[in-house]
Each structure stands twice: as structure tokens, then as C-alpha cells.
Design an enzyme around this catalytic site. Sequence first.
Site, PDB file in Angstrom:
ATOM      1  N   GLU A  52       0.810  -1.227   0.000  1.00 34.77           N
ATOM      2  CA  GLU A  52       0.000   0.000   0.000  1.00 34.77           C
ATOM      3  C   GLU A  52       0.840   1.272   0.000  1.00 34.77           C
ATOM      4  O   GLU A  52       0.399   2.303  -0.514  1.00 34.77           O
ATOM      5  CB  GLU A  52      -0.953  -0.006   1.201  1.00 34.77           C
ATOM      6  CG  GLU A  52      -2.062  -1.044   1.103  1.00 34.77           C
ATOM      7  CD  GLU A  52      -1.683  -2.410   1.671  1.00 34.77           C
ATOM      8  OE1 GLU A  52      -2.561  -3.305   1.717  1.00 34.77           O
ATOM      9  OE2 GLU A  52      -0.500  -2.582   2.077  1.00 34.77           O
ATOM     10  N   PHE A 114     -11.471  -7.439  13.734  1.00 36.77           N
ATOM     11  CA  PHE A 114     -10.368  -7.870  12.881  1.00 36.77           C
ATOM     12  C   PHE A 114     -10.051  -6.794  11.844  1.00 36.77           C
ATOM     13  O   PHE A 114     -10.931  -6.297  11.159  1.00 36.77           O
ATOM     14  CB  PHE A 114     -10.737  -9.188  12.182  1.00 36.77           C
ATOM     15  CG  PHE A 114      -9.697  -9.671  11.224  1.00 36.77           C
ATOM     16  CD1 PHE A 114      -8.463 -10.114  11.685  1.00 36.77           C
ATOM     17  CD2 PHE A 114      -9.937  -9.682   9.859  1.00 36.77           C
ATOM     18  CE1 PHE A 114      -7.488 -10.566  10.793  1.00 36.77           C
ATOM     19  CE2 PHE A 114      -8.982 -10.135   8.964  1.00 36.77           C
ATOM     20  CZ  PHE A 114      -7.749 -10.575   9.441  1.00 36.77           C
ATOM     21  N   GLN A 115      -8.793  -6.442  11.769  1.00 36.72           N
ATOM     22  CA  GLN A 115      -8.267  -5.425  10.852  1.00 36.72           C
ATOM     23  C   GLN A 115      -8.942  -4.073  11.044  1.00 36.72           C
ATOM     24  O   GLN A 115      -9.127  -3.304  10.096  1.00 36.72           O
ATOM     25  CB  GLN A 115      -8.358  -5.891   9.395  1.00 36.72           C
ATOM     26  CG  GLN A 115      -7.391  -7.032   9.086  1.00 36.72           C
ATOM     27  CD  GLN A 115      -7.221  -7.287   7.605  1.00 36.72           C
ATOM     28  OE1 GLN A 115      -8.118  -7.052   6.817  1.00 36.72           O
ATOM     29  NE2 GLN A 115      -6.047  -7.794   7.226  1.00 36.72           N
ATOM     30  N   LYS A 164     -17.563  -1.105   5.626  1.00 38.00           N
ATOM     31  CA  LYS A 164     -18.000  -2.082   4.632  1.00 38.00           C
ATOM     32  C   LYS A 164     -19.516  -2.075   4.453  1.00 38.00           C
ATOM     33  O   LYS A 164     -20.020  -2.192   3.327  1.00 38.00           O
ATOM     34  CB  LYS A 164     -17.510  -3.472   5.031  1.00 38.00           C
ATOM     35  CG  LYS A 164     -17.752  -4.528   3.971  1.00 38.00           C
ATOM     36  CD  LYS A 164     -17.074  -5.839   4.317  1.00 38.00           C
ATOM     37  CE  LYS A 164     -17.265  -6.866   3.213  1.00 38.00           C
ATOM     38  NZ  LYS A 164     -16.565  -8.143   3.517  1.00 38.00           N
ATOM     39  N   MET A 482      24.521   8.859   1.988  1.00 41.46           N
ATOM     40  CA  MET A 482      24.427  10.135   2.681  1.00 41.46           C
ATOM     41  C   MET A 482      24.689   9.972   4.175  1.00 41.46           C
ATOM     42  O   MET A 482      25.299  10.844   4.804  1.00 41.46           O
ATOM     43  CB  MET A 482      23.062  10.771   2.441  1.00 41.46           C
ATOM     44  CG  MET A 482      22.994  12.240   2.826  1.00 41.46           C
ATOM     45  SD  MET A 482      24.118  13.283   1.871  1.00 41.46           S
ATOM     46  CE  MET A 482      23.142  13.559   0.387  1.00 41.46           C
TER      47      MET A 482
END
Length: 584
Positions: A52, A114-115, A164, A482
Site C-alpha cells: 500500500e 479484525f483489521q 463495509k 548520505m
Amino acid sequence: MSQTMTGAEIVLKALKDQGVEVIFGYPGGAVLPIYDEIFKQNAIQHVLVRHEQGAAHAAEGYARSTGKPGVLLVTSGPGATNAVTGLQDALMDSIPIICISGQVGSFLIGTDAFQEADTVGITRPCTKHNWLVKDANDLAKAMHQAFQVATTGRPGPVLVDIPKNVQMSPGVYVPARESRRKSYNPQTRGDLSDIKKAVELIERAERPIFYTGGGVINSGPNATRLLREFARATGFPVTSTLMGLGAYPASDKQWLGMLGMHGSYEANLAMHGCDVMINIGARFDDRITGRLDAFSPGSKKIHIDIDPSSINKTVRADVGIVGDCAVALEDMLRIWKSGGSKSQKNAVKDWWRQIESWRAVDCFRYAPSETTIKPQYALQRLQAAIEKKDFYITTEVGQHQMWAAQFLKFEEPNRWMTSGGLGTMGYGVPAAVGVQMAHPKSLVIDVAGEASFLMTMQEMSTAVQYRLPIKIFILNNERLGMVRQWQQLLHGERYSSSYSEALPDFVKLAEAFGCKGVRAEKPEELDGAIAEMLAYDGPVIFDCLVERHENCFPMIPSGKAHNEMLLGEADTEGAIDAAGAMLV
């Protein structure tokens, strides 16, 4: 006439009405109703990324290279939290992206389902605005307002979090014209009295400079056209931040190069010694200003910015103009011309003689090698190979990023995509995916370091799947370059965890992904290898083995002023020039 449809249908309808052509995303349980609607249509293409964070950076690359907002779609919980780095990156660099995130059912919010994650709470600090939509009847309005907020005023990221059950519930679709957020009206036209004060300063300026930033590019092609017209009409020198490269053509004689920590000697000393600074669309970032109490101490400062909070935030402006760069430049140029196009021509000629003496220092010179590829040489040869092509450049973050800014030349805006404010390692590969999706027939090259590339290399799989011929040009010094440079110069050569050990064979890695691998180890191999990379009609990973301990100069050490630049190891005399800069 209003239409009733499911929340998921509303999302797709809103995206189509906003002119969206591409979505970058990754499916999950909480967002499957939207994916089901994507499956049923062909107007919008979905690009399946491998992470993502990659979706957010791809949306950024798409947005930066087109001037249109980028869109990403992620699921709840880890899907949304993985996108946070890209959202913060877009916020700091003022990039318009819309993140649509799935959420657990509204009846489960707050139960540690969940999630589940508090996506709105987590992303509030790294978006311009966000929405948790609990009613399908509010969804179209939220979607359209998301595009409005992301693209007007100072551009930036927004997020729409959709449970959802809302995606599956019926709701009324409201068109964009009926959904505008009336309370959000960013000021686009600057105060004319302030613009007249700015013109008066410009007319009296003897040592002027145009200091330009990403705001010029964000404002659109009219802003870059007006900047060029104004600069050429006045004869004033022009410099830019990292984000503003391309707003003014690099081949023009008035261009001084990039300024800041790794900017050009002439740009930084001109900023230090100017008497009138015309800041257009830049925010006085610390990488530009150096030590604030020593920043351009003798200048009057004009600051044009569409974000009111940027005016006087770090550097006090003598004239602050809140407004869109294009509108402000148009008003300023009109007023200046109506007053006779006055300038201190003789004084400006003397100023140019001083600038040319700084330019003669040739601050980007480096010690050549016949046996080892110097990173600067690699980029010079890349520039020579692509300068007549239709190319776009993305970068990762580190030494290679600064060398790319120094040695690659940009004649037009929207051709240079890099992570400026956040400095996100791993930005370049997914950004290149987004750029290539937007410009399928153009050459897209990611200038990378081997360490940054490893952070999001999984997006090469995306490139292969969608036949995106991106070229990954890795300057491989087997170091966190760097970090190693700072440890050498500022931390007593204590090299703590700055070696890249256990690196993969990048040619074999390319083959494992199903793309082409190319390697160059010696200077004489470079031109042929670059030609091979450019000739291949598909994604390429180019492993360019470069000098391991090369430092990126010029450099303003942390806490120092512009006239305290280190010019590099090639200057062995240890002399002090007229401006007081130590040449080491």
C-alpha cells in the site's frame, strides 16, 4: 434527477465523474464491495501494487507528472496504515492524492474488530482533511469534496474512510456541482497593495534573485510561463528548490541551478548576497535556509504562497502575498509593465559580473577516474543519452538524489518527481510506476541507490505485470551513502550501520522478477550499458557500480550559512574566497 445506488456504486460513479482514469490499490476484506464494482466496469483501470505504500507513491507520481489528482484504494487496518508514509510524503510536498480506505462495519467500530484501526485518527495529522462516512447518502458528497479539498488551495492528500456496510447500503448519488464545500474557499488573488509594494522593491533592486519552488509547478503551466516571461523581461537570476526544478529551463543563461544544502555555489552565494529576494511558491525549508539567523541577512524578502500559514512561519517576509503563484505573477507583471518596466539595469549588470565569478568556480567538478565509475560521471553519461528524449525522472532519497538534481537537466515542469520534504527512501520505484501509467510512451527512469531500491523493490512485479518499461538506474556504492558522508564529515568517521551488506545480485534479481538486468563496473562500459538499458522494451534494473566513498558536494554543513559551503575534495588549496567560504 437523483439516483439511488449502493455505496460501492457511488464511489465508482464519483470517480468517473471526477475524470479518474487510474486507481492504484490493493484489495482486502473491508473494501471488496468496491473491488466488485471495479470488476464490473472498464472506464477506470485498476493497478494492483504489491504494497500500500507503493500505491500512495504511485498515485503521487501520477499526480506530479500530470497535474491531476492521483487515487489509491486500500483496505482497513494494515492496508490504511501502510499508506501513511505516502500520505505524509504527499502532505509535505503538496501533492493532491485521494486515498479511499475500507473500514470495518460501522457497528463494529470501537470493538477491536479484525483489521480495525482508527484510520481517521491516524491520518488526521498527515492529510489536509479526512472523512469517516457512516451513511451511504453522505458518500457522494464526501467523495466530491475530497477532490475539491485535495486540488484547491495548497494541494495535498485527503482520505475517505468507508465502512463495509456503507459500501453495501443504498444511498442517493449527488453530483459534484451540488457537493462543494462552501466553507472552503482558499484565497487565490493576492492583495494588490502588497503586490504594488513588491513591484516597488523589484524596481529598486540592485542585487535581485528569483527564488522559486514547487508551488510554481503546482500552480500549473501558466505560472511557469509567467515566471519565464518575468525573469527574461527583468534579466534577474533564477534559482529553485529541489521541488521546483523544471519551472525554469536549465539551459537558460539566467538559471543558477538548484540552491540549498547541496545546491550550486553561485545560487547559494547569490541568495546570501542579494538585496531583494522574490520567493515564488517556496516555503523557506531548512534545507534551503541553512542557519536562519544568517540567511540572506541583507535582503528584502517578497514571499508569494497560496498557504497563509507559510508566510512568516520561519523567515519574516517584508512583503507577504497570499495567493496562487500564477495569479500573483500575472498581477505583478502587469503592474510592473504599466509602470514602465523599470529596473536598475547597470546595477544588475554588476550583480551578474559577481555571479559569473562565483559560477566560474565550477562547483560541481569532481576528480575523474579511469578505473572506477564516479556517480557524477554516470549521471552525466545518462543525461547525454536521454537529453533529446521525452523523459521523466523519479528518484529515491540520498546522495544519488542530490547528484541527479545537480547533473540532470530539466527544461519543463512535471518531469522531476522526488521526495523533498519527507525524504522517503523507497519513493522512486512506485512513483515511476505511476508516472509510466500516466505516460505510457515516454521514457521513465528512477535514479536509485541500492539501499533505497530494496525498500520498495516489490513494485518491479507491478511493472512487469502491467508491461511498464520503467528503468531503475541504481548508483550502487554498497553504502547508505548520505549517512556515511555525514558520519565521515560530522561524526568523526564512526561508520555506524552505514554499510549495505548481503546485497543481492541485481542482475539476477531483475531476471527473477521477469525483467532485464544490466551491469556496468568500469567507465568504458557505461555508454554501451546505458544504450542497452534504453533500447530494451520493458522494465530494467541497471546495476551501476560506483565509487564507494564519493561524497556529494557542494554541501552546506548542518547549522552553517550559505557562505560557509564546502566545495569538495577536488579543491586542495584550502583557500578562502572573497565571500569567506572555505574550499576544502
